[in-house]
Write a protein that holds these residues in place. Structure first.
Motif, mmCIF file in Angstrom:
data_model
loop_
_atom_site.group_PDB
_atom_site.id
_atom_site.type_symbol
_atom_site.label_atom_id
_atom_site.label_comp_id
_atom_site.label_asym_id
_atom_site.label_seq_id
_atom_site.Cartn_x
_atom_site.Cartn_y
_atom_site.Cartn_z
ATOM 1 N N VAL A 101 0.853 -1.184 0.000
ATOM 2 C CA VAL A 101 0.000 0.000 0.000
ATOM 3 C C VAL A 101 0.890 1.236 0.000
ATOM 4 N N THR A 103 1.272 5.167 0.940
ATOM 5 C CA THR A 103 0.672 6.154 1.849
ATOM 6 C C THR A 103 0.275 7.444 1.120
ATOM 7 N N MET A 106 -3.126 6.576 0.161
ATOM 8 C CA MET A 106 -3.978 6.630 1.361
ATOM 9 C C MET A 106 -4.364 8.077 1.669
ATOM 10 N N TYR A 163 1.903 5.894 8.747
ATOM 11 C CA TYR A 163 1.024 4.876 8.161
ATOM 12 C C TYR A 163 -0.138 4.548 9.103
ATOM 13 N N LEU A 166 -2.688 7.388 9.243
ATOM 14 C CA LEU A 166 -3.474 7.432 8.000
ATOM 15 C C LEU A 166 -4.442 6.253 7.931
ATOM 16 N N PHE A 167 -3.950 5.078 8.338
ATOM 17 C CA PHE A 167 -4.782 3.869 8.288
ATOM 18 C C PHE A 167 -6.053 4.043 9.115
ATOM 19 N N VAL A 170 -8.352 6.408 7.180
ATOM 20 C CA VAL A 170 -8.840 5.803 5.928
ATOM 21 C C VAL A 170 -9.873 4.710 6.231
ATOM 22 N N GLU A 171 -9.591 3.916 7.248
ATOM 23 C CA GLU A 171 -10.523 2.845 7.615
ATOM 24 C C GLU A 171 -11.835 3.414 8.157
ATOM 25 N N TRP A 176 -10.396 1.907 3.001
ATOM 26 C CA TRP A 176 -9.204 1.058 3.083
ATOM 27 C C TRP A 176 -9.112 0.076 1.903
ATOM 28 N N ALA A 179 -8.101 1.917 -1.157
ATOM 29 C CA ALA A 179 -6.676 2.295 -1.138
ATOM 30 C C ALA A 179 -5.805 1.114 -1.542
ATOM 31 N N GLN A 180 -6.190 -0.082 -1.125
ATOM 32 C CA GLN A 180 -5.440 -1.281 -1.522
ATOM 33 C C GLN A 180 -5.605 -1.543 -3.024
ATOM 34 N N SER A 183 -3.495 0.952 -4.941
ATOM 35 C CA SER A 183 -2.066 0.609 -4.842
ATOM 36 C C SER A 183 -1.734 -0.546 -5.784
#
Length: 373
Positions: A101, A103, A106, A163, A166-167, A170-171, A176, A179-180, A183
């Motif tokens: 991933v 950032t 993200m 990370y 941000l995670f 984003v979640e 999330w 974002a994956q 990426s």
């Protein structure tokens, strides 16, 4: 901020083995790309939240443990703005970090511009000001200075807390999975091997040429790309793109003619005879084998109005989602979609970005409805 410098296989094996026990690792590379076709790897940074390692690729010949880490699907690899890093991994190790991933991606799902830099995010989220003065250093020269090593280490040391911050955001916004996906799309694009037979399509102004001239440009562009790869030289260090176009446009078969048209004398000295031979051979191509004339999207009837309509739909999706318009669909991505509709008859094997994954859900289907009106 403590780190170790890894210069031997046994150290690499130990570091990578420990990193594979972690669910998440931070990765970065330092490289040089000035005259070469491929980026020259100078340093690899790896941080598993406990151990920060600066791996010297110039002293280690067997990278098997690191490749196994890159391929270990139980470990998420986190990088920032990693487009070129992915090319480095693909070229140096014949694989890419997976799963991975970015950032920067993200951050884009939190409303930041797609090119938001690492230092800006670290400043905002961690209140740390990074020294970026070493970003243009020669990473292949040895020895590396303490300042270079500290700079390189900071890139993964601060990536760790960034990370996780941000995670969480984003979640919470339920982006999330998107974002994956984004990426992974970046990884697919960076992993594509260029097809030398299609290199002529990337030559600026190729659309201006007639089919007979394209029959000359095509083998010239193929030769230039193959030569660049073989010699690991940037394309324009073989011969400049515009000069290649000039040769094809005028069918230049003699070094003297090339000189008169302003072709770089060094390129003529090195490649003049080869270029002349390619031109002579290409001019024997039968008409039925000429490449098709290149159709520009902007020459299609109603292109401007259709493009504006699509752009308006993307703006609506941007307002609704809070994401930047350019991130949802760049001009290039909208043109990719129009090519898919107008030139490829919506071929399911050539799906454009906006008709895949999270973009399809958010606004892709709406674009299709607009196009069908």
């Amino acid at each position: 901020m403590e780190y170790q410098i890894v210069t031997e296989f046994a150290e690499l094996e130990s570091v990578c083995s420990k990193a594979r026990e972690s669910d998440v690792v931070m990765l970065d590379t330092e490289f040089v790309r000035i005259r070469t076709y491929y980026p020259k790897l100078g340093l690899i940074q790896l941080y598993d939240g406990d151990q920060l390692s600066l791996i010297d690729p110039l002293t280690i010949s067997d990278f098997t443990p690191f490749i196994e880490l890159l391929k270990d699907t139980s470990v998420l690899k986190v990088l920032h703005a990693c487009g070129e890093d992915l090319e480095v991994f693909a070229n140096s190790f014949n694989c890419m970090p997976y799963p991975m991933v970015d950032t920067q991606i993200m951050a884009a799902f939190l409303g930041y511009g797609l090119s938001t830099g690492f230092a800006a995010l670290v400043q905002e989220y961690l209140d740390v000001e990074l020294d970026k003065s070493e970003s243009r250093a020669d990473w292949v020269a040895r020895p590396l200075t303490d300042k270079q090593l500290d700079y390189a280490a900071a890139d993964v040391y601060y990536l760790w807390p960034l990370y996780f911050k941000l995670f969480a955001k984003v979640e919470a916004k339920q982006w999330w999975e998107a974002a994956q996906q984004e990426s992974e799309l970046l990884m697919q694009k960076r992993g594509r091997t260029p097809n030398p037979e299609n290199a002529y399509l990337d030559i600026k102004g190729a659309w201006q040429l007639k089919r007979k001239q394209l029959a000359v440009l095509k083998p010239l562009a193929t030769w230039r790309l193959n030569e660049a790869i073989k010699r690991d030289l940037a394309l324009n260090f073989i011969i400049k793109e515009q000069e290649l176009w000039t040769v094809a446009r005028h069918g230049l078969k003699k070094p003297k003619q090339m000189e008169q048209e302003g072709i770089d004398p060094r390129a003529i000295r090195r490649h003049g005879e080869r270029i002349a031979a390619i031109v002579k051979h290409a001019q024997q191509t039968p008409e039925e084998d000429f490449p098709e004339k290149i159709e520009r999207l902007m020459d299609f009837p109603g292109y401007k109005q259709v493009f504006k309509t699509l752009k308006d739909e993307v703006k609506k999706a941007a307002q609704h989602s809070g994401l930047a318009t350019e991130f949802l669909a760049s001009k290039k991505q909208l043109n990719q979609y129009l090519s898919w509709v107008w030139k490829h008859q919506r071929d399911p094997a050539k799906l454009p970005d906006v008709m895949q994954g999270w973009r399809l859900e958010l606004f892709g289907r709406q674009l299709d409805q607009v196009m069908d009106v």
